[in-house]
Design a protein around this motif. Structure first.
Motif, PDB file in Angstrom:
ATOM      1  N   ILE A 162      39.520  48.682  53.175  1.00  9.50           N
ATOM      2  CA  ILE A 162      39.186  47.060  53.259  1.00  9.50           C
ATOM      3  C   ILE A 162      39.922  46.646  54.509  1.00  9.50           C
ATOM      4  CG2 ILE A 162      41.126  46.652  51.810  1.00  9.50           C
ATOM      5  CD1 ILE A 162      39.544  44.276  50.842  1.00  9.50           C
ATOM      6  N   THR A 163      39.316  46.073  55.193  1.00 10.78           N
ATOM      7  CA  THR A 163      39.671  45.138  56.503  1.00 10.78           C
ATOM      8  C   THR A 163      40.307  43.883  56.089  1.00 10.78           C
ATOM      9  OG1 THR A 163      37.602  43.823  56.763  1.00 10.78           O
ATOM     10  CG2 THR A 163      37.621  46.029  57.817  1.00 10.78           C
ATOM     11  N   ARG A 164      41.110  43.369  56.953  1.00 11.95           N
ATOM     12  CA  ARG A 164      41.729  42.047  56.717  1.00 11.95           C
ATOM     13  C   ARG A 164      40.900  40.894  56.212  1.00 11.95           C
ATOM     14  NH1 ARG A 164      46.674  40.009  57.312  1.00 11.95           N
ATOM     15  NH2 ARG A 164      46.985  37.857  57.438  1.00 11.95           N
ATOM     16  N   ASP A 165      39.616  40.855  56.680  1.00  6.99           N
ATOM     17  CA  ASP A 165      38.589  39.803  56.207  1.00  6.99           C
ATOM     18  C   ASP A 165      38.100  40.224  55.042  1.00  6.99           C
ATOM     19  OD1 ASP A 165      35.811  40.176  58.814  1.00  6.99           O
ATOM     20  OD2 ASP A 165      36.728  41.818  57.249  1.00  6.99           O
ATOM     21  N   GLY A 166      37.968  41.335  54.480  1.00  6.36           N
ATOM     22  CA  GLY A 166      37.752  41.805  53.175  1.00  6.36           C
ATOM     23  C   GLY A 166      36.186  42.508  53.304  1.00  6.36           C
ATOM     24  N   SER A 167      36.070  43.149  54.424  1.00  7.07           N
ATOM     25  CA  SER A 167      34.983  44.054  54.443  1.00  7.07           C
ATOM     26  C   SER A 167      35.325  45.488  53.804  1.00  7.07           C
ATOM     27  CB  SER A 167      34.458  44.342  55.991  1.00  7.07           C
ATOM     28  OG  SER A 167      34.113  43.099  56.362  1.00  7.07           O
ATOM     29  N   THR A 168      34.622  46.063  53.000  1.00  8.54           N
ATOM     30  CA  THR A 168      34.851  47.336  52.500  1.00  8.54           C
ATOM     31  C   THR A 168      33.974  48.471  52.631  1.00  8.54           C
ATOM     32  OG1 THR A 168      33.310  46.704  50.551  1.00  8.54           O
ATOM     33  CG2 THR A 168      35.822  45.945  50.434  1.00  8.54           C
ATOM     34  N   ASN A 169      34.676  49.696  52.306  1.00  7.32           N
ATOM     35  CA  ASN A 169      33.927  50.804  52.549  1.00  7.32           C
ATOM     36  C   ASN A 169      34.256  51.819  51.399  1.00  7.32           C
ATOM     37  OD1 ASN A 169      32.385  52.629  53.999  1.00  7.32           O
ATOM     38  ND2 ASN A 169      33.875  53.823  54.689  1.00  7.32           N
ATOM     39  N   TYR A 170      33.394  52.666  50.854  1.00  4.90           N
ATOM     40  CA  TYR A 170      33.750  53.690  49.760  1.00  4.90           C
ATOM     41  C   TYR A 170      33.326  54.792  49.988  1.00  4.90           C
ATOM     42  CZ  TYR A 170      34.710  49.101  47.106  1.00  4.90           C
ATOM     43  OH  TYR A 170      35.313  48.261  46.885  1.00  4.90           O
ATOM     44  N   ALA A 171      34.104  56.210  49.410  1.00  3.25           N
ATOM     45  CA  ALA A 171      33.338  57.294  49.355  1.00  3.25           C
ATOM     46  C   ALA A 171      32.171  57.377  48.714  1.00  3.25           C
ATOM     47  CB  ALA A 171      34.437  58.163  48.949  1.00  3.25           C
ATOM     48  N   ASP A 172      31.429  58.197  48.778  1.00  7.22           N
ATOM     49  CA  ASP A 172      30.098  58.016  48.080  1.00  7.22           C
ATOM     50  C   ASP A 172      30.440  58.488  46.364  1.00  7.22           C
ATOM     51  OD1 ASP A 172      27.841  59.671  50.350  1.00  7.22           O
ATOM     52  OD2 ASP A 172      28.483  57.358  50.021  1.00  7.22           O
ATOM     53  N   SER A 173      31.434  59.389  46.321  1.00  9.54           N
ATOM     54  CA  SER A 173      31.710  59.729  44.808  1.00  9.54           C
ATOM     55  C   SER A 173      32.534  58.661  43.952  1.00  9.54           C
ATOM     56  CB  SER A 173      32.851  60.714  44.881  1.00  9.54           C
ATOM     57  OG  SER A 173      33.968  60.529  45.590  1.00  9.54           O
ATOM     58  N   VAL A 174      32.858  57.416  44.496  1.00 12.68           N
ATOM     59  CA  VAL A 174      33.248  56.482  43.780  1.00 12.68           C
ATOM     60  C   VAL A 174      32.708  54.909  43.650  1.00 12.68           C
ATOM     61  CG1 VAL A 174      35.747  57.402  44.103  1.00 12.68           C
ATOM     62  CG2 VAL A 174      34.826  55.451  45.510  1.00 12.68           C
ATOM     63  N   LYS A 175      31.518  55.087  44.612  1.00 12.94           N
ATOM     64  CA  LYS A 175      30.751  53.757  44.841  1.00 12.94           C
ATOM     65  C   LYS A 175      30.091  53.467  43.317  1.00 12.94           C
ATOM     66  CE  LYS A 175      29.090  54.036  49.558  1.00 12.94           C
ATOM     67  NZ  LYS A 175      28.051  54.483  50.447  1.00 12.94           N
ATOM     68  N   GLY A 176      30.159  52.132  43.044  1.00 12.65           N
ATOM     69  CA  GLY A 176      29.745  51.666  41.672  1.00 12.65           C
ATOM     70  C   GLY A 176      30.865  51.700  40.813  1.00 12.65           C
ATOM     71  N   ARG A 177      31.797  52.528  40.763  1.00 16.45           N
ATOM     72  CA  ARG A 177      33.001  52.719  39.988  1.00 16.45           C
ATOM     73  C   ARG A 177      34.070  52.083  40.432  1.00 16.45           C
ATOM     74  NH1 ARG A 177      34.759  57.509  38.371  1.00 16.45           N
ATOM     75  NH2 ARG A 177      34.157  58.473  40.536  1.00 16.45           N
ATOM     76  N   PHE A 178      34.645  52.092  41.645  1.00 21.36           N
ATOM     77  CA  PHE A 178      35.773  51.721  42.076  1.00 21.36           C
ATOM     78  C   PHE A 178      35.693  50.513  43.001  1.00 21.36           C
ATOM     79  CE2 PHE A 178      38.283  56.106  42.422  1.00 21.36           C
ATOM     80  CZ  PHE A 178      38.013  56.308  41.094  1.00 21.36           C
ATOM     81  N   THR A 179      36.754  49.433  43.034  1.00 23.89           N
ATOM     82  CA  THR A 179      36.752  48.447  43.869  1.00 23.89           C
ATOM     83  C   THR A 179      37.924  48.101  44.366  1.00 23.89           C
ATOM     84  OG1 THR A 179      35.078  47.236  42.181  1.00 23.89           O
ATOM     85  CG2 THR A 179      36.342  45.895  43.581  1.00 23.89           C
ATOM     86  N   ILE A 180      37.958  48.046  45.872  1.00 22.72           N
ATOM     87  CA  ILE A 180      39.248  47.762  46.399  1.00 22.72           C
ATOM     88  C   ILE A 180      39.153  46.336  46.636  1.00 22.72           C
ATOM     89  CG2 ILE A 180      38.040  48.203  48.864  1.00 22.72           C
ATOM     90  CD1 ILE A 180      40.995  49.460  49.637  1.00 22.72           C
ATOM     91  N   SER A 181      40.433  45.922  46.596  1.00 20.05           N
ATOM     92  CA  SER A 181      40.724  44.377  47.210  1.00 20.05           C
ATOM     93  C   SER A 181      41.991  44.115  47.804  1.00 20.05           C
ATOM     94  CB  SER A 181      40.413  43.487  45.879  1.00 20.05           C
ATOM     95  OG  SER A 181      41.512  43.599  45.006  1.00 20.05           O
TER      96      SER A 181
END
Length: 120
Positions: free
Chosen positions: A51-70
């Protein structure tokens, strides 16, 4: 001096949830990207979410839809909400952050790791 301290790991049944936290402390001027990595036994460390400082996020394919970074910039803290956990999510989870300090040094910092075990 900058430190990252993780918390929130533990044992959970498949399908369950956990929330990891990572707090940065010390002579911090600014925190840029904050990440979560994980390393399972016998495997390489892999990026889980960023997650960037302004809140843009990126996920590994294996966790997309299950994990949330904030993150909470006021508290210098990053979180990882993990839902629908699977046994293959079992690993040591590490927090990482790109931080510039008040003495002008910028670098990558790592937490000590927290164990997440998904098992019935």
């Amino acid at each position: 001096q900058v430190q990252l301290v993780e918390s929130g790991g533990g044992l959970v049944q498949p399908g369950g949830s956990l929330r990891l936290s990572c707090a940065a402390s010390g002579i911090i001027a600014r925190i840029y990207i904050m990440d979560w990595y994980r390393q399972a036994p016998g495997k390489q460390r892999e990026l889980v979410a960023a997650i960037t400082r302004d809140g843009s996020t990126n996920y590994a394919d294996s966790v997309k839809g299950r994990f949330t970074i904030s993150r909470d910039n006021a508290k210098n803290t990053v979180y990882l909400q993990m839902n629908s956990l699977k046994p293959e999510d079992t690993a040591v989870y590490y927090c990482n952050a790109d931080i510039s300090s008040l003495v002008g040094r910028r670098g990558d910092y790592w937490g000590q790791g927290t164990q997440v075990t998904v098992s019935s």
